[in-house]
Each structure stands twice: as C-alpha cells, then as structure tokens.
Design a protein around this motif. Structure first.
Motif, PDB file in Angstrom:
ATOM      1  N   PHE A  57      73.556 112.583  37.938  1.00 18.61           N
ATOM      2  CA  PHE A  57      72.746 113.705  37.469  1.00 18.61           C
ATOM      3  C   PHE A  57      73.582 114.649  36.616  1.00 18.61           C
ATOM      4  N   ALA A  58      74.820 114.872  37.024  1.00 15.11           N
ATOM      5  CA  ALA A  58      75.709 115.748  36.259  1.00 15.11           C
ATOM      6  C   ALA A  58      75.952 115.191  34.861  1.00 15.11           C
ATOM      7  N   ARG A  59      76.088 113.866  34.748  1.00 10.82           N
ATOM      8  CA  ARG A  59      76.290 113.263  33.428  1.00 10.82           C
ATOM      9  C   ARG A  59      75.040 113.427  32.557  1.00 10.82           C
ATOM     10  N   TYR A  77      68.033 108.331  31.275  1.00  7.60           N
ATOM     11  CA  TYR A  77      67.118 107.601  32.160  1.00  7.60           C
ATOM     12  C   TYR A  77      67.839 107.449  33.495  1.00  7.60           C
ATOM     13  N   VAL A  78      67.431 108.244  34.483  1.00  5.79           N
ATOM     14  CA  VAL A  78      68.137 108.322  35.757  1.00  5.79           C
ATOM     15  C   VAL A  78      67.290 107.653  36.843  1.00  5.79           C
ATOM     16  N   LEU A  79      67.923 106.758  37.583  1.00  6.09           N
ATOM     17  CA  LEU A  79      67.213 106.049  38.647  1.00  6.09           C
ATOM     18  C   LEU A  79      67.313 106.791  39.971  1.00  6.09           C
ATOM     19  N   LYS A  80      66.216 106.736  40.722  1.00  4.78           N
ATOM     20  CA  LYS A  80      66.212 107.254  42.093  1.00  4.78           C
ATOM     21  C   LYS A  80      66.781 106.175  43.018  1.00  4.78           C
ATOM     22  N   PRO A  81      67.421 106.552  44.112  1.00  7.21           N
ATOM     23  CA  PRO A  81      67.759 107.927  44.505  1.00  7.21           C
ATOM     24  C   PRO A  81      68.839 108.507  43.601  1.00  7.21           C
ATOM     25  N   ILE A  82      68.694 109.768  43.272  1.00  2.79           N
ATOM     26  CA  ILE A  82      69.569 110.399  42.290  1.00  2.79           C
ATOM     27  C   ILE A  82      70.909 110.743  42.926  1.00  2.79           C
ATOM     28  N   GLU A 114      62.144 118.244  45.010  1.00  2.00           N
ATOM     29  CA  GLU A 114      63.120 119.029  45.760  1.00  2.00           C
ATOM     30  C   GLU A 114      64.548 118.584  45.452  1.00  2.00           C
ATOM     31  N   ARG A 115      64.742 117.271  45.310  1.00  2.00           N
ATOM     32  CA  ARG A 115      66.079 116.753  45.002  1.00  2.00           C
ATOM     33  C   ARG A 115      66.569 117.268  43.659  1.00  2.00           C
ATOM     34  N   ILE A 116      65.718 117.225  42.658  1.00  2.00           N
ATOM     35  CA  ILE A 116      66.113 117.724  41.335  1.00  2.00           C
ATOM     36  C   ILE A 116      66.389 119.217  41.387  1.00  2.00           C
ATOM     37  N   VAL A 138      63.243 110.379  35.185  1.00  3.40           N
ATOM     38  CA  VAL A 138      63.756 110.190  36.539  1.00  3.40           C
ATOM     39  C   VAL A 138      62.749 109.332  37.278  1.00  3.40           C
ATOM     40  N   THR A 139      63.123 108.086  37.609  1.00  4.10           N
ATOM     41  CA  THR A 139      62.168 107.142  38.160  1.00  4.10           C
ATOM     42  C   THR A 139      62.861 106.146  39.069  1.00  4.10           C
ATOM     43  N   ALA A 140      62.071 105.504  39.905  1.00  8.44           N
ATOM     44  CA  ALA A 140      62.609 104.467  40.797  1.00  8.44           C
ATOM     45  C   ALA A 140      62.604 103.098  40.137  1.00  8.44           C
ATOM     46  N   TYR A 141      62.095 102.985  38.919  1.00  9.27           N
ATOM     47  CA  TYR A 141      61.918 101.687  38.274  1.00  9.27           C
ATOM     48  C   TYR A 141      62.745 101.606  36.996  1.00  9.27           C
ATOM     49  N   ASP A 142      63.572 100.540  36.879  1.00 11.08           N
ATOM     50  CA  ASP A 142      64.390 100.399  35.675  1.00 11.08           C
ATOM     51  C   ASP A 142      63.662  99.671  34.550  1.00 11.08           C
TER      52      ASP A 142
END
Length: 252
Positions: A110-112, A100-105, A17-19, A82-86
């Motif tokens: 996200f725009a970048r 590679y985008v970390l949660k919470p987004i 839903e966030r995405i 898109v993950t909670a783990y780096d």
C-alpha cells in the motif's frame, strides 16, 4: 504538493476500514468520503471532486470500470484499484490506473501505491483525462502487453516474447523460454486479443506464437505435431488444424 483528497469505494466494510487505517499514517492524505457501491461513487466523485480514488472492481450495482466511464466526461481522479481478483489488471492498466493492489492489502504494498500517487499527481490532470477517454473509446483493442503479477511487483510482458499459452482452469500458463507465468485469464479472451500478434489456436487448451514454430509434421485425421523452437512438442486437434493448414498452403 498540497494535501491529497481521497475517496474510498468498496462494498465491503472491512476493506474500507483497512484502507482508512492504512491512510491514517499518511498525514498528506485526507479521506473525503466512503462509498459502498458504484452509483454512490459516481455521485461522490462529481460532488467531492477528489484527487484520488481507491476503487474496488466488483460491486453489485455498478462495477469499477462503469464508475470510470460515468465520470470520465466531468472529473477524473487518480485511480488505485483495490480488489481480490488479479484478472482485471489488464483492463486497469488500459484505463491508466496508477496502481492495482490485491487484497488482503499489505502495508508495504500500500505504501508503494501511495508513493506512485504522490509522484504522479503533479502531472497535468487534463492529459490523464484525455488518455483515459481514448482508452475507454478503444475498448477491445489488440493486446500489446500482458500484466504479470508477483508478490511484490507488476511486470509487463511483450506478446512477442511468449512461446505458447495453455489453459489451466480459470487461468492460463504463459510459457516464455524457461519461465512459466500463471495469469488469471480465459484462453479465449487472450486468443482474440493476441490474434494480431501472430498467435494461432492449435488445440482447445493451447495457442501458439507462430514465430516459435520450427516445423509441423502431418499426423492422423488432418492433425499436426508441432515442434517449437525450444523443443516443445504439441499436437493440434482436428478442429483447430485448419489455421495451420492455411499457413502451410500460404493462404491469407
């Protein structure tokens, strides 16, 4: 460029839903499907052939990297993990993910990521597929860069710039001159992948760049006191002193 057709893959409803909400303000991106697991994602990629996939890593039936292996021979969309783990960032860049985008987004982050997608989707998809297949085939290759994540950027660090690395629970601390970077990695994994760059284990909690060793002082029970070029002093354990002993003796 024409509109971007995106597939969202995440087993968490709130994450999907966030995405979807963040994409609502991107008129050039349309969501062609949502998947709750890896196997469903494989079927969707092959059926929908999306331009872009927002892909979680940890999923119960097939993880994100398994999804990429499964579809690589047929169709490969651009991928933003898109993950909670780096801790998976190294593998993500190895398979040529765009970001590679970390949660919470965060909206700005996200725009970048979307900006990178727009800039890169004009590249030849065939070449990206070749690169990805080559990376998947190489699997456990020596590490030629370390991914350093901060709040607003991803940096790539050359192994030769690292003085030494120490374990810190499920993370490691990379000592680079006066700077210290914390990365979620296991020391043993880094030791194996950095061996070709002249790193040696000196203690169960430390590996050292041999080029940074100024001198060694014999200590008790076959151990050594190690003085690094920056003045750092470490003590090798008896269990890990053999490699240092071979280095002193000049043995291969």
């Amino acid at each position: 460029m024409t509109g971007i057709r995106a597939l969202i893959v995440d087993d968490e409803a709130l994450a999907r839903e966030r995405i979807r909400t963040l994409l609502a303000v991107a008129p050039d991106v349309s969501v062609v499907g949502e998947c709750t697991g890896g196997r469903e994602a494989v079927e969707a990629v092959l059926a929908q052939r999306p331009d872009l996939m927002f892909l979680d890593v940890q999923m119960p039936d097939l993880d994100g990297f398994g999804v990429l292996e499964a579809v690589a021979g047929d169709w490969m969309p651009a991928v933003v993990f898109v993950t909670a783990y780096d801790e998976y960032a190294l593998r993500a860049f190895d398979v040529h993910a765009l970001d590679y985008v970390l949660k919470p987004i965060e909206p700005d982050r996200f725009a970048r990521a979307l900006a990178q997608v727009r800039a890169r989707l004009g590249d030849a998809r065939d070449q990206r597929l070749v690169d990805l297949l080559d990376a998947l085939a190489r699997r456990e290759t020596p590490l030629d860069r370390v991914v350093i994540r901060t709040r607003d950027r991803v940096s790539l660090l050359k192994p030769g710039d690292i003085d030494w690395i120490e374990a810190d629970g499920k993370r490691v601390r990379l000592h680079v001159g006066r700077e210290t970077h914390v990365v979620r990695q296991q020391l043993g994994n880094l030791e194996r992948r950095l061996a070709g760059h002249g790193f040696v284990r000196v203690h169960r909690s430390a590996i050292v760049n041999v080029d940074r060793i100024r001198h060694l002082e014999p200590w008790f029970h076959g151990e050594y006191v190690i003085l690094l070029a920056d003045g750092t002093r470490l003590t090798s354990s008896a269990a890990h002193s053999e490699a240092l002993h071979r280095m002193i003796q000049g043995a291969p």
